[in-house]
Design a protein around this motif. Sequence first.
Motif, PDB file in Angstrom:
ATOM      1  N   UNK A 129       0.802  -1.216   0.000  1.00 20.25           N
ATOM      2  CA  UNK A 129       0.000   0.000   0.000  1.00 20.25           C
ATOM      3  C   UNK A 129       0.831   1.260   0.000  1.00 20.25           C
ATOM      4  N   UNK A 130       2.137   1.126   0.233  1.00 19.05           N
ATOM      5  CA  UNK A 130       3.029   2.284   0.201  1.00 19.05           C
ATOM      6  C   UNK A 130       3.692   2.408  -1.159  1.00 19.05           C
ATOM      7  N   UNK A 131       4.276   3.574  -1.426  1.00 14.82           N
ATOM      8  CA  UNK A 131       4.943   3.854  -2.689  1.00 14.82           C
ATOM      9  C   UNK A 131       6.359   4.332  -2.408  1.00 14.82           C
ATOM     10  N   UNK A 132       7.335   3.717  -3.069  1.00 11.36           N
ATOM     11  CA  UNK A 132       8.739   4.097  -2.909  1.00 11.36           C
ATOM     12  C   UNK A 132       9.263   4.581  -4.255  1.00 11.36           C
ATOM     13  N   UNK A 133       9.734   5.830  -4.294  1.00 12.30           N
ATOM     14  CA  UNK A 133      10.390   6.374  -5.487  1.00 12.30           C
ATOM     15  C   UNK A 133      11.896   6.284  -5.264  1.00 12.30           C
TER      16      UNK A 133
END
Length: 398
Positions: A129-133
């Motif tokens: 559910x998290x986003x890592x750039x």
Amino acid sequence: MATPATTEALARELERLEQADLYRRRRVAAWSPELRAAELVVDGRRCLAFCSNDYLGLAHDPRLAEALAGHALAAGAGSGAAHLVTGHSPEHHALEEELAAFTGFPRALLFSTGYMANLGLLCALADRGDLVAEDRLNHASLLDASRLSGARVRRYAHADPAAAERRLDGSARRRFIVTDGVFSMDGDRAPLAALAALARRHAAELVVDDAHGLGVVGPEGRGSLAAAGLAPADATALVGTLGKAFGTFGAFVAGSETVIETLLQRARSYIYTTAPPPALAAATRRALALARAEQWRRDRLATLVGRFRAGAAALGLRLAPSDTPIQPVLASSARAALEAAERLFAAGLWVTPIRPPTVPAGSARLRVTFSAAHEEADVDRLLAALDGIPALRPGGAA
């Protein structure tokens, strides 16, 4: 024993790597007190090394060896268990407090390696559910850690804040921007001020792995955040290693009280591994004090890097845009990088050829690194040897 089918498949892959000039081989390197700090005996040949990460020249400093040996004689060689069992010694605790003070963060937590620190940090903080750039040229441990966390991972164009912002689009429970401070293969610095501003606009967490910046850049060597004019409050966590500029071994994560306590509860690579030897922590405490106090080491590095870049430009060598001790000399191919490294080795100069997949396809290079243990005459010797390798110039034959 592997099955015949597996053995055959592995052998074919090894042969493919060999034919593509991508096969890796180890050399055996040894140091002894009769050598200079920048020298090693490599496979029996005495060499001046230009491929170590010992940026401040502390790895062979006798003051570190005395601290290590003295504590080992007084308290033993090993920690005996994980930090959360019986392995957390007064030396470990004091080093964590000193690292926190050095970086300006409220707390620091020791890990056995930088790889384990990144795995522990990102897998503890990020989840499904998290986003890592991630910067496209981040260290492999950051990329692996983000993927293992279960978060959605999007890689952005190298050192491009606008590209990073585009990668933050879309729904997510939490957003993370993850970057090296100084990039290990290119030697350039992340645009941390712009990334910190981006994190504030998007309520994202900024995580910086400053393995190659701490000790080297910024006031007192406090690293890339300080060099960019940022405060600890501008980042969620800072990862540092102890086996590069500080000359020992291990790693740490610096962060807030809440972040560090979360790692104590959730970072599997911290919880389920034996703590480093307390004697190693004693040596690192000595190294940290020396790194802060002896500014001449960073001054000498700047002089050496400037001399090398000026000389390389005069020779027509292709360099990456770096002002750090990491100075990549680009080659025309993986074969050219290998052959150049062998020619240098024959001349008593050890420089590592870097090839894909460590770097992107088409960007093989010699990764030249400098140490405060080098002299200006060493730079001139290296430049003279590089001048005799046509394959390192644009259009040169492999």
